[in-house]
Design a protein around this motif. Structure first.
Motif, PDB file in Angstrom:
ATOM      1  N   LYS A  13      92.429  16.971  42.168  1.00  0.00           N
ATOM      2  CA  LYS A  13      92.744  15.546  42.230  1.00  0.00           C
ATOM      3  C   LYS A  13      91.549  14.736  41.754  1.00  0.00           C
ATOM      4  O   LYS A  13      90.431  15.259  41.654  1.00  0.00           O
ATOM      5  CB  LYS A  13      93.089  15.129  43.673  1.00  0.00           C
ATOM      6  N   ASP A  14      91.784  13.454  41.510  1.00  0.00           N
ATOM      7  CA  ASP A  14      90.700  12.590  41.044  1.00  0.00           C
ATOM      8  C   ASP A  14      89.524  12.546  42.015  1.00  0.00           C
ATOM      9  O   ASP A  14      88.380  12.409  41.590  1.00  0.00           O
ATOM     10  CB  ASP A  14      91.204  11.166  40.792  1.00  0.00           C
ATOM     11  N   ASP A  15      89.803  12.651  43.309  1.00  0.00           N
ATOM     12  CA  ASP A  15      88.705  12.579  44.267  1.00  0.00           C
ATOM     13  C   ASP A  15      88.190  13.958  44.694  1.00  0.00           C
ATOM     14  O   ASP A  15      87.357  14.054  45.594  1.00  0.00           O
ATOM     15  CB  ASP A  15      89.084  11.734  45.484  1.00  0.00           C
ATOM     16  N   PRO A  48      84.310  14.143  43.685  1.00  0.00           N
ATOM     17  CA  PRO A  48      83.487  13.345  44.594  1.00  0.00           C
ATOM     18  C   PRO A  48      83.408  13.924  46.012  1.00  0.00           C
ATOM     19  O   PRO A  48      82.340  13.897  46.633  1.00  0.00           O
ATOM     20  CB  PRO A  48      84.165  11.972  44.591  1.00  0.00           C
ATOM     21  N   LYS A  49      84.514  14.447  46.521  1.00  0.00           N
ATOM     22  CA  LYS A  49      84.469  15.063  47.847  1.00  0.00           C
ATOM     23  C   LYS A  49      83.588  16.311  47.838  1.00  0.00           C
ATOM     24  O   LYS A  49      82.785  16.526  48.753  1.00  0.00           O
ATOM     25  CB  LYS A  49      85.879  15.436  48.323  1.00  0.00           C
ATOM     26  N   ALA A  50      83.744  17.152  46.818  1.00  0.00           N
ATOM     27  CA  ALA A  50      82.928  18.369  46.721  1.00  0.00           C
ATOM     28  C   ALA A  50      81.443  18.012  46.616  1.00  0.00           C
ATOM     29  O   ALA A  50      80.601  18.647  47.257  1.00  0.00           O
ATOM     30  CB  ALA A  50      83.373  19.221  45.540  1.00  0.00           C
ATOM     31  N   ASP A  56      94.421  14.299  57.326  1.00  0.00           N
ATOM     32  CA  ASP A  56      94.231  12.851  57.234  1.00  0.00           C
ATOM     33  C   ASP A  56      93.554  12.444  55.926  1.00  0.00           C
ATOM     34  O   ASP A  56      93.070  11.321  55.794  1.00  0.00           O
ATOM     35  CB  ASP A  56      93.396  12.352  58.424  1.00  0.00           C
ATOM     36  N   GLY A  57      93.451  13.371  54.984  1.00  0.00           N
ATOM     37  CA  GLY A  57      92.859  13.061  53.686  1.00  0.00           C
ATOM     38  C   GLY A  57      91.448  13.573  53.489  1.00  0.00           C
ATOM     39  O   GLY A  57      90.860  13.371  52.436  1.00  0.00           O
ATOM     40  N   ASN A 110      90.591  19.394  48.243  1.00  0.00           N
ATOM     41  CA  ASN A 110      91.967  18.918  48.371  1.00  0.00           C
ATOM     42  C   ASN A 110      93.002  20.041  48.276  1.00  0.00           C
ATOM     43  O   ASN A 110      94.198  19.771  48.252  1.00  0.00           O
ATOM     44  CB  ASN A 110      92.263  17.880  47.284  1.00  0.00           C
ATOM     45  N   CYS A 111      92.561  21.270  48.228  1.00  0.00           N
ATOM     46  CA  CYS A 111      93.484  22.397  48.009  1.00  0.00           C
ATOM     47  C   CYS A 111      94.159  22.825  49.307  1.00  0.00           C
ATOM     48  O   CYS A 111      93.476  23.301  50.229  1.00  0.00           O
ATOM     49  CB  CYS A 111      92.708  23.558  47.399  1.00  0.00           C
TER      50      CYS A 111
END
Length: 189
Positions: free
Chosen positions: A95-97, A100-102, A124-125, A64-65
Motif C-alpha cells: 500500500k502507499d503507506d 512509511p510504516k516500515a 486498527d490500521g 500492511n500484509c
C-alpha cells in the motif's frame, strides 16, 4: 545419445517417487538458498523474540500484509517460548503507506517494540507514521525491497528457514498450519 535432445521435467520411479526433486534441491535450490541466507544475515532486519533463541527464521514483512500478520500470530507460541527468533526484513510494497510504516518501524528507537505495536494495532490500521523517521530511513526499506526483488520473491511473507537437516528452505506466502513445525524447528510448544 546424439546430444541433440534433452528431457525436461521430473523423473519418476515406478512407485511414483520423484527422483528429480532431491537433485534440484541439492544442485540448484540449495546453493541459491544458502546464498540468500548470507544476504539475509546482512540485511536490515528487526528482531522479534529472544536473540538467543536457537531457531532463526527470516521473513519479508510488509506492515500492511494480512498474511504477515497471521503468520506472526501463528508463530507466537514458538516466539513466546523462546525457541524461535523471527527476523523481519521490513519491506513496503502493498500500500502507499507500507514504506512509511516500515521506515517508521526500522528507524524507531526500539524497532522490536514498534513492530509489536504495529502487530497489536493491525486491525486498527497499524502504527502512526513518523515523517522524520521516514525521511531518515526510507532508503533502508528500499534496499530491503530491492533485496526481495533480487531474490525473485513476489509475495509477503516470504520466509527462509533451516530444515531438520540444516538445509536452507524458502516458503513464499503464508505457511499452512501443517508447515509451521518444520519452519519453527519443532512441534508447537
Amino acid at each position: 545419445p546424439n546430444k541433440e535432445h534433452v528431457v525436461v521435467g521430473p523423473m519418476l520411479a515406478a512407485n511414483g517417487e520423484n527422483l528429480t526433486e532431491p537433485k534440484i534441491q541439492e544442485l540448484v535450490l540449495g546453493p541459491q538458498n544458502d546464498k540468500a541466507w548470507a544476504q539475509l544475515e546482512d540485511a536490515d532486519w528487526v528482531l522479534d523474540g529472544d536473540p538467543d533463541a536457537p531457531v532463526i527464521v527470516y521473513t519479508f514483512t510488509d506492515p500492511n500484509c494480512p498474511f504477515c500478520h497471521r503468520f506472526r500470530q501463528s508463530a507466537e507460541p514458538w516466539v513466546e517460548a523462546g525457541r524461535v527468533q523471527l527476523r523481519h526484513i521490513m519491506v513496503g510494497i502493498l500500500k502507499d503507506d507500507s514504506l512509511p510504516k516500515a521506515a517508521t518501524i526500522i528507524g524507531s528507537s526500539n524497532p522490536s517494540d514498534t513492530l509489536t505495536e504495529n502487530q497489536d494495532s493491525y486491525s486498527d490500521g497499524g502504527i502512526q507514521i513518523d515523517r522524520e523517521l521516514v525521511s531518515a530511513n526510507a532508503k533502508r526499506v528500499q534496499a530491503n525491497n530491492q533485496l526481495m526483488g533480487n531474490l525473485g520473491l513476489s509475495a509477503t511473507p516470504s520466509t527462509y528457514f533451516r530444515d531438520s537437516n540444516g538445509n536452507v528452505q524458502m516458503k513464499q506466502g503464508a505457511p499452512r498450519p501443517n508447515e509451521l513445525p518444520e519452519i519453527m524447528g519443532s512441534e508447537k510448544p
